[in-house]
Design a protein around this motif. Structure first.
Motif, PDB file in Angstrom:
ATOM      1  N   GLU A 157       3.408  -9.296   4.146  1.00 20.61           N
ATOM      2  CA  GLU A 157       2.092  -8.656   4.055  1.00 20.61           C
ATOM      3  C   GLU A 157       1.023  -9.507   4.735  1.00 20.61           C
ATOM      4  O   GLU A 157       0.128  -8.975   5.399  1.00 20.61           O
ATOM      5  CB  GLU A 157       1.721  -8.415   2.589  1.00 20.61           C
ATOM      6  CG  GLU A 157       2.567  -7.367   1.884  1.00 20.61           C
ATOM      7  CD  GLU A 157       2.361  -5.966   2.434  1.00 20.61           C
ATOM      8  OE1 GLU A 157       1.378  -5.746   3.171  1.00 20.61           O
ATOM      9  OE2 GLU A 157       3.179  -5.086   2.126  1.00 20.61           O
TER      10      GLU A 157
ATOM     11  N   LYS B 191       1.535  -7.218  -2.431  1.00 19.12           N
ATOM     12  CA  LYS B 191       0.316  -6.727  -1.782  1.00 19.12           C
ATOM     13  C   LYS B 191      -0.926  -7.310  -2.461  1.00 19.12           C
ATOM     14  O   LYS B 191      -1.879  -7.730  -1.786  1.00 19.12           O
ATOM     15  CB  LYS B 191       0.281  -5.196  -1.813  1.00 19.12           C
ATOM     16  CG  LYS B 191       1.320  -4.533  -0.903  1.00 19.12           C
ATOM     17  CD  LYS B 191       1.218  -3.018  -0.971  1.00 19.12           C
ATOM     18  CE  LYS B 191       2.286  -2.346  -0.112  1.00 19.12           C
ATOM     19  NZ  LYS B 191       2.084  -2.597   1.329  1.00 19.12           N
TER      20      LYS B 191
ATOM     21  N   TYR C  98      -9.374  -3.084   3.357  1.00 19.60           N
ATOM     22  CA  TYR C  98      -7.944  -3.325   3.542  1.00 19.60           C
ATOM     23  C   TYR C  98      -7.172  -3.158   2.241  1.00 19.60           C
ATOM     24  O   TYR C  98      -5.970  -2.869   2.266  1.00 19.60           O
ATOM     25  CB  TYR C  98      -7.705  -4.721   4.113  1.00 19.60           C
ATOM     26  CG  TYR C  98      -6.261  -4.959   4.508  1.00 19.60           C
ATOM     27  CD1 TYR C  98      -5.698  -4.255   5.572  1.00 19.60           C
ATOM     28  CD2 TYR C  98      -5.458  -5.860   3.817  1.00 19.60           C
ATOM     29  CE1 TYR C  98      -4.377  -4.444   5.935  1.00 19.60           C
ATOM     30  CE2 TYR C  98      -4.136  -6.065   4.174  1.00 19.60           C
ATOM     31  CZ  TYR C  98      -3.601  -5.352   5.230  1.00 19.60           C
ATOM     32  OH  TYR C  98      -2.288  -5.536   5.580  1.00 19.60           O
ATOM     33  N   SER C  99      -7.842  -3.326   1.107  1.00 22.06           N
ATOM     34  CA  SER C  99      -7.186  -3.106  -0.180  1.00 22.06           C
ATOM     35  C   SER C  99      -6.704  -1.659  -0.304  1.00 22.06           C
ATOM     36  O   SER C  99      -5.702  -1.384  -0.964  1.00 22.06           O
ATOM     37  CB  SER C  99      -8.147  -3.442  -1.328  1.00 22.06           C
ATOM     38  OG  SER C  99      -8.493  -4.813  -1.309  1.00 22.06           O
TER      39      SER C  99
ATOM     40  N   ILE D 189      -3.920  -1.245   2.849  1.00 21.83           N
ATOM     41  CA  ILE D 189      -2.647  -1.938   2.683  1.00 21.83           C
ATOM     42  C   ILE D 189      -1.574  -1.012   2.114  1.00 21.83           C
ATOM     43  O   ILE D 189      -0.381  -1.204   2.337  1.00 21.83           O
ATOM     44  CB  ILE D 189      -2.833  -3.186   1.780  1.00 21.83           C
ATOM     45  CG1 ILE D 189      -1.657  -4.150   1.959  1.00 21.83           C
ATOM     46  CG2 ILE D 189      -3.003  -2.787   0.321  1.00 21.83           C
ATOM     47  CD1 ILE D 189      -1.869  -5.487   1.258  1.00 21.83           C
ATOM     48  N   TRP D 190      -2.008   0.026   1.366  1.00 23.71           N
ATOM     49  CA  TRP D 190      -1.061   1.022   0.861  1.00 23.71           C
ATOM     50  C   TRP D 190      -0.939   2.213   1.806  1.00 23.71           C
ATOM     51  O   TRP D 190       0.161   2.646   2.150  1.00 23.71           O
ATOM     52  CB  TRP D 190      -1.500   1.519  -0.519  1.00 23.71           C
ATOM     53  CG  TRP D 190      -1.188   0.568  -1.630  1.00 23.71           C
ATOM     54  CD1 TRP D 190      -2.060  -0.273  -2.255  1.00 23.71           C
ATOM     55  CD2 TRP D 190       0.091   0.350  -2.249  1.00 23.71           C
ATOM     56  NE1 TRP D 190      -1.413  -0.995  -3.224  1.00 23.71           N
ATOM     57  CE2 TRP D 190      -0.097  -0.635  -3.251  1.00 23.71           C
ATOM     58  CE3 TRP D 190       1.365   0.884  -2.059  1.00 23.71           C
ATOM     59  CZ2 TRP D 190       0.950  -1.087  -4.056  1.00 23.71           C
ATOM     60  CZ3 TRP D 190       2.408   0.437  -2.861  1.00 23.71           C
ATOM     61  CH2 TRP D 190       2.193  -0.540  -3.840  1.00 23.71           C
TER      62      TRP D 190
ATOM     63  N   PHE E 127      -5.141  -0.578  -7.045  1.00 24.60           N
ATOM     64  CA  PHE E 127      -3.771  -0.274  -6.625  1.00 24.60           C
ATOM     65  C   PHE E 127      -3.145   0.787  -7.529  1.00 24.60           C
ATOM     66  O   PHE E 127      -2.431   1.682  -7.061  1.00 24.60           O
ATOM     67  CB  PHE E 127      -2.919  -1.545  -6.661  1.00 24.60           C
ATOM     68  CG  PHE E 127      -3.121  -2.446  -5.468  1.00 24.60           C
ATOM     69  CD1 PHE E 127      -4.126  -2.210  -4.546  1.00 24.60           C
ATOM     70  CD2 PHE E 127      -2.292  -3.543  -5.266  1.00 24.60           C
ATOM     71  CE1 PHE E 127      -4.309  -3.041  -3.449  1.00 24.60           C
ATOM     72  CE2 PHE E 127      -2.458  -4.375  -4.172  1.00 24.60           C
ATOM     73  CZ  PHE E 127      -3.474  -4.126  -3.264  1.00 24.60           C
TER      74      PHE E 127
ATOM     75  N   ILE F 199       6.789  -5.182  -4.595  1.00 13.82           N
ATOM     76  CA  ILE F 199       5.967  -4.686  -3.483  1.00 13.82           C
ATOM     77  C   ILE F 199       4.503  -4.657  -3.910  1.00 13.82           C
ATOM     78  O   ILE F 199       3.605  -5.097  -3.179  1.00 13.82           O
ATOM     79  CB  ILE F 199       6.430  -3.282  -3.054  1.00 13.82           C
ATOM     80  CG1 ILE F 199       7.895  -3.323  -2.600  1.00 13.82           C
ATOM     81  CG2 ILE F 199       5.536  -2.723  -1.955  1.00 13.82           C
ATOM     82  CD1 ILE F 199       8.497  -1.954  -2.359  1.00 13.82           C
ATOM     83  N   TYR F 200       4.278  -4.144  -5.093  1.00 13.90           N
ATOM     84  CA  TYR F 200       2.930  -4.060  -5.677  1.00 13.90           C
ATOM     85  C   TYR F 200       2.319  -5.453  -5.833  1.00 13.90           C
ATOM     86  O   TYR F 200       1.187  -5.714  -5.411  1.00 13.90           O
ATOM     87  CB  TYR F 200       3.056  -3.353  -7.021  1.00 13.90           C
ATOM     88  CG  TYR F 200       1.807  -3.262  -7.866  1.00 13.90           C
ATOM     89  CD1 TYR F 200       0.965  -2.167  -7.769  1.00 13.90           C
ATOM     90  CD2 TYR F 200       1.508  -4.250  -8.801  1.00 13.90           C
ATOM     91  CE1 TYR F 200      -0.154  -2.054  -8.581  1.00 13.90           C
ATOM     92  CE2 TYR F 200       0.391  -4.147  -9.616  1.00 13.90           C
ATOM     93  CZ  TYR F 200      -0.436  -3.050  -9.500  1.00 13.90           C
ATOM     94  OH  TYR F 200      -1.544  -2.948 -10.307  1.00 13.90           O
TER      95      TYR F 200
ATOM     96  N   ASP G 189       1.176   2.263   4.979  1.00 10.48           N
ATOM     97  CA  ASP G 189       2.625   2.417   4.803  1.00 10.48           C
ATOM     98  C   ASP G 189       3.017   3.878   4.643  1.00 10.48           C
ATOM     99  O   ASP G 189       4.090   4.303   5.073  1.00 10.48           O
ATOM    100  CB  ASP G 189       3.093   1.620   3.580  1.00 10.48           C
ATOM    101  CG  ASP G 189       2.944   0.120   3.779  1.00 10.48           C
ATOM    102  OD1 ASP G 189       2.927  -0.315   4.939  1.00 10.48           O
ATOM    103  OD2 ASP G 189       2.833  -0.610   2.776  1.00 10.48           O
TER     104      ASP G 189
END
Length: 280
Positions: free
Chosen positions: A11, A124, A91-92, A95-96, A203, A120-121, A99
């Motif tokens: 990441e 990130k 970007y927070s 970042i998800w 998230f 993964i969580y 994908d």
């Protein structure tokens, strides 16, 4: 743990080019601000002394001694901090969604990796946190460099040398610096603990949206509201009642417990969504 660390490294690598650009902008902008502000001060000094006949003592009495505090009022000083913070906030989200919405829906390849999906969580979130700490470390280094630049440009009898903590403690216009560099360890825990919790809540809200689509937007917003209400409940109650029933240390301990609850629930809910609702 090894898979988690690999994911964190992955990441970080995906954002590293933009991250270096942010660092470069911060370095260039703040150094330019320091030189310009110090140069303007010395121009004013020379004008007052050699044109208006003012003595050095009169100049200092009228205009004050120069310090790093003068630099904080420059937009070039605060702008890169605000810009970098805004970029990381954006970007927070990105970042998800990069994908899911990117080419070949990369998220499905991530979810099929031979590791717990919660890694993964966590990877990130850790990447975001490490990037924030990296910018904080850069700012601390820059403040030392800027302080030395001022010593080089402004004579000792015209300036006051401030340490980093003195600068932050006395900063008025430079609110952003005081926010990212707390003056005590407790403040550091509060600022970055709350920030980390907010990332987890964000998230989780994103995973609600990804799991339930349009309904998930409402679920995500609702979850975020509930999480913030729970965390800030003691302050809200005190504001409503107009009276404080807890000592500061008791309030701090209560907030730590609520932080653990909100963060823990966010991770648990996200783990559930990743394993039960997000499919490949």
């Amino acid at each position: 743990m090894n898979n988690y660390l690999k994911l964190v490294n992955f990441e970080l690598g995906r954002f590293i080019k933009i991250y270096f650009i942010l660092a470069g902008i911060t370095i260039a902008s703040q150094l330019i601000a320091t030189v310009l502000v110090a140069n303007n001060y010395m121009k004013l000094f020379n004008e007052e002394i050699y044109t208006n006949g003012m003595t050095t003592e009169q100049f200092v009495e009228t205009h004050g001694e120069f310090s790093l505090l003068h630099v904080q009022y420059s937009q070039l000083f605060d702008f890169p901090i605000i810009f970098a913070a805004a970029t990381l906030i954006i970007y927070s989200f990105f970042i998800w969604y990069r994908d899911w919405l990117g080419k070949n829906t990369f998220i499905y390849r991530l979810l099929m990796l031979p590791t717990a999906r919660i890694n993964i969580y966590l990877a990130k979130a850790s990447a975001i946190f490490l990037m924030v700490l990296g910018l904080v470390a850069l700012q601390v280094i820059l403040l030392n460099v800027e302080s030395n630049i001022l010593k080089w440009m402004v004579p000792a009898n015209l300036r006051v040398d401030l340490g980093i903590m003195e600068f932050i403690g006395n900063a008025v216009g430079g609110f952003s610096v005081g926010l990212i560099i707390p003056t005590s360890f407790i403040e550091f825990l509060i600022h970055y603990g709350v920030g980390f919790m907010v990332v987890f809540i964000l998230f989780t809200a994103i995973l609600f949206e990804r799991s339930y689509r349009f309904k998930g937007i409402a679920y995500g917003i609702g979850y975020a509201i509930i999480a913030f209400v729970v965390f800030f409940a003691p302050f809200v109650v005190e504001m409503i009642l107009g009276k404080s029933y807890l000592y500061p240390i008791e309030l701090f301990i209560l907030e730590v417990l609520l932080w653990v609850v909100v963060t823990g629930v966010s991770i648990w809910v996200s783990n559930y969504l990743l394993n039960k609702k997000v499919t490949v």
